[in-house]
Design a protein around this motif. Sequence first.
Motif: not given
Length: 455
Positions: A33-38, A56-63
């Motif tokens: 629910n939060i931007s990658a920058g934040r 390592e557990k986050a979605d690859q694109k978001q990570a």
Amino acid sequence: MILEPDILQSYRETFEAHLAENKIDEAVISAQNISAGRVAQVLTNRDYNVIIPFLEKADQKQAGQILAHFSPEMSVEVLEQMDPKIGSTLLDDIPIDHAADIMQLMDQDEASELFSMINPNLEAMIRDLMRYESGTVGAVMNSHFTAVKKGASIADTMLAIKDAPVQIENKNYVFVVNKKGTPEGVISMKDLIRTNPKKLVDEIMTQNVVAVYTDDDALESAQLLRNRRFQMLPVLNEEDRIAGVLLLDDAIEILSENMADMFMHIGAASADESFYTPPLGSVKKRLPWMAGNVFLNLGAVAVIASFEATIEAIAALAIFLPMITDMGGNVGIQALSVSIRSIALGEVRLSEYWRAAKKEIVVGLINGLALGALFAVIAYIVQANMILGLVAGAALGINVLVAGIVGGTLPFLIKRWGGDPAMMTGPVLTTITDITGVTIYLGLSTYFLMSLVGG
């Protein structure tokens, strides 16, 4: 759904709470629910034993997007501590220029291991950017862009945009190139949508494309992009073919870093130093400038020493010395900051130092009269000596005027002479304001010595 600031803040607080409790799985969910920058901003303040498991557990694109918001130095430390297989997948979702910055800083063995695991095409593009000299636009350009051959139809162009790789960050503009790959025009998405699909791109493209070359200065290219108000600039190689694009986001980052570097120089700090610089490295970068500053300040010491008899006769004079020199320094830094910002953003030409001088003379006269009058009243109240109050007020007012003129014009002159305006102006400015303030104050005091002694 409209996300109001308080809702976004609650999402961030929930995310931070999960991290604080080391609930990585819950943190991964709440981070959606939060931007990658934040997210990157929050993670920057956490230990690596929290950051690594989260990525390592986050979605690859978001990570990948989060990693791209870290500083290159921090990204290197993260990748070196992370499982190489996972780290290599994140490089796919990092802007190509950021990936090149990271790999360039990484240990050679670690970098080779990651390169061996990524797509060969991606490796080739990253290595291609790494070969450009730091500070050139080639080193910061993005290799992903949309281009079609001259003579293509609007329909074919729209299809090309639809099938374009996801790595292309800006699909709002399409370059039209000839057989050699040289750009001959550019088309906006808005114009494509409004045009008959059967028409050719040649009929609607904007000609006379503004471009830069890979070896051009990155800062000057960023200033060009900003001043022209473009969203991107094509970057050409030595064969006049498009090698990549300079995006607006990257241009803003270059300008921001340049301004930050210049303001670091004002305090005689090195732009090459960061949080990750070893202590001895920081000492080597800071100590020479501080040692040099000692000798610069000897000028002010010599001036004070020459007025020793005056100070001995009227000890009260020493009370107001710090105020006069400090006020001059503060005013000078204000003018200096405005000038350096204007130079850094490319808002003014270097030949406009006379215009800067005229402005600072007007500002200095007004501020000098106001501050001098105020200080004269304060000095009179403190010492109950009208002459001392007038001398202190006049000295402060004149020093404010001189400091403003020096701070506002010296960066232009130093830059025009080929020097670094921020690195050279900061120490010089403080020395000049100290010397002028002391000289004017103690000189006037000496002239009116008998009146001051008499009260």
